[in-house]
Design an enzyme around this catalytic site. Structure first.
Site, mmCIF file in Angstrom:
data_model
loop_
_atom_site.group_PDB
_atom_site.id
_atom_site.type_symbol
_atom_site.label_atom_id
_atom_site.label_comp_id
_atom_site.label_asym_id
_atom_site.label_seq_id
_atom_site.Cartn_x
_atom_site.Cartn_y
_atom_site.Cartn_z
ATOM 1 C CE1 TYR A 5 -17.504 -11.748 5.564
ATOM 2 C CE2 TYR A 5 -19.000 -10.872 6.072
ATOM 3 C CZ TYR A 5 -18.399 -10.756 5.999
ATOM 4 O OH TYR A 5 -17.013 -9.662 6.523
ATOM 5 N NE ARG B 160 -18.457 -15.485 12.832
ATOM 6 C CZ ARG B 160 -17.610 -15.122 12.864
ATOM 7 N NH1 ARG B 160 -17.011 -14.292 13.768
ATOM 8 N NH2 ARG B 160 -17.039 -15.290 11.331
ATOM 9 N NE ARG C 132 -34.888 -3.203 -5.228
ATOM 10 C CZ ARG C 132 -35.703 -2.030 -4.422
ATOM 11 N NH1 ARG C 132 -36.954 -2.114 -4.615
ATOM 12 N NH2 ARG C 132 -34.999 -1.226 -3.194
ATOM 13 C CE LYS D 288 -17.008 -12.972 9.039
ATOM 14 N NZ LYS D 288 -16.729 -11.867 9.400
ATOM 15 C CD GLU E 293 -16.222 -4.937 15.127
ATOM 16 O OE1 GLU E 293 -16.005 -5.950 15.232
ATOM 17 O OE2 GLU E 293 -17.652 -4.932 15.031
ATOM 18 C CG LEU F 35 -18.189 -10.833 13.623
ATOM 19 C CD1 LEU F 35 -19.168 -10.771 13.182
ATOM 20 C CD2 LEU F 35 -16.694 -11.123 12.636
#
Length: 286
Positions: A33, A52, A101, A150, A182, A206
C-alpha cells in the site's frame, strides 16, 4: 456525501465496492500500500510514492496493475469526486484471488486487486499536535524482517498504537538490539548539539518518502545530518526528537517513556523543519 472509491477500474460509492473473500490481501496480508497526502487539493510527493510502490511490488514479485499516469489520474479523480481539500489517499494492491485459499501464489495472469479511497482531514497542515508535540513509549520491535517493503502486514504496528494509547501516549518507538528502529507508522529522529540523527536505510525500516524529502531540505538548509542507528538512551538524552510521515509531516516528540525530551516542548530545529517541509512540498505538489 457518499464517499467515492476506486476498485479495479470502477469509481463506486463505498458501500457498493466488494472484493472476493478469497482475496490474498484478506487471507494472507499479501499486498502492498501507499498513502499520499493532499494539501490544497494537490498531491504531495506523488512521484516518490509511485516509485516506492514499484519497489514494493518488485520485492514481492507482484505485477503492477496500472502505470504512473493512470495512477496519477485515479488519484486526481478521487480528489475531485470527494471534494478533498486536505486529506489522504490510500492505495492498496493485492495479489488478487483465483477463487480459493492456498499458500502458493495464484496462477500467472491472475488479476491483481487495485483499490483506492480518500480520507478528508481538514487543517492537516495546522495540526494542534505540532504545537505541543507528542508523547511516545518504547516497545520491542516484533515485526518481520522486511520492513522496507510497505506491506499491509500492520498488526503489530496497530498493537503498538494501542499500547501507547493505553499508556496515555500518542505513539510507540520500536526497539531492536537496544536501538530505535522507527515508530509504528513513521520514521524516528533525535537532535543532539544541532545534529539530526536518524537510522540509516536498510531492511529494518521503511524507506520513508517524507523522510527523504525532510533530510534533503535539512541538508539544503545547511543542517548537519547523521544517518545511523541510535539507542533509546541517546533518545532520552537528546535535545529534541521528532517523527516524519505522510500524514504527520514533521511532528515533534516531547516525551519518551515518561521522560521529557530536552525542554519538554517542541524545539526550534523540528519546528523549522516542519515549516520548510510544508512550504516546499506545497510548491512542488501536483
Amino acid at each position: 456525501m457518499t464517499r467515492i472509491v476506486y476498485l479495479n477500474g470502477d469509481y463506486l460509492p463505498e458501500n457498493e465496492a466488494k472484493i472476493s473473500i478469497f482475496d490474498r490481501g484478506f487471507l494472507m496480508a499479501d499486498g502492498v500500500y501507499e498513502v499520499t497526502t493532499v494539501l490544497g487539493g494537490k498531491l504531495l510527493d506523488f512521484a516518490g510514492h509511485a516509485k516506492r510502490l514499484e519497489r514494493s511490488l518488485s520485492e514481492l514479485e507482484m505485477d503492477k496493475p496500472a502505470g504512473f499516469d493512470d495512477l496519477l489520474e485515479i488519484h486526481r479523480e478521487l480528489v475531485r469526486a470527494n471534494d478533498i481539500e486536505d486529506g489522504l489517499i490510500y492505495l492498496q494492491i493485492t495479489r488478487g484471488s483465483d477463487g480459493d485459499r492456498d499458500f502458493a501464489y495464484p496462477a500467472a495472469g491472475t488479476p491483481a486487486t487495485l483499490m483506492l479511497f480518500t480520507q478528508s482531514k481538514p487543517g492537516l497542515a495546522t495540526s494542534p499536535a505540532a504545537q505541543k508535540g507528542i508523547k511516545v513509549i518504547s516497545i520491542p520491535d516484533q515485526r518481520w524482517g522486511r520492513r522496507d517493503i510497505k506491506t499491509v502486514q500492520l498488526l503489530y504496528p496497530s498493537m503498538g498504537k494501542m499500547m501507547a494509547k493505553t499508556a496515555g501516549c500518542d505513539d510507540a518507538w520500536m526497539i531492536e538490539d537496544g536501538h530505535v528502529t522507527e515508530g509504528t507508522s513513521n520514521n524516528a529522529y533525535i537532535i543532539k548539539n544541532g545534529r539530526i540523527i536518524t537510522r540509516h536505510l536498510g531492511n529494518e525500516i521503511l524507506h520513508g518518502i517524507t523522510r527523504a524529502a525532510v533530510l534533503r531540505f535539512a541538508r539544503e538548509a545547511q543542517m548537519e545530518v547523521e544517518e545511523r542507528a541510535f539507542t533509546l538512551a541517546e533518545a532520552l538524552a537528546a535535545d529534541e526528537a521528532f517523527i516524519t510521515s505522510a500524514s504527520a509531516f514533521v511532528m515533534p516528540v516531547v516525551e519518551i517513556d515518561g521522560v521529557a525530551v530536552g525542554s519538554g516542548a517542541p524545539g526550534p530545529v523540528a519546528s523549522r523543519l516542519r515549516e520548510i517541509y510544508i512550504d516546499e512540498s506545497r510548491k512542488a505538489a501536483v
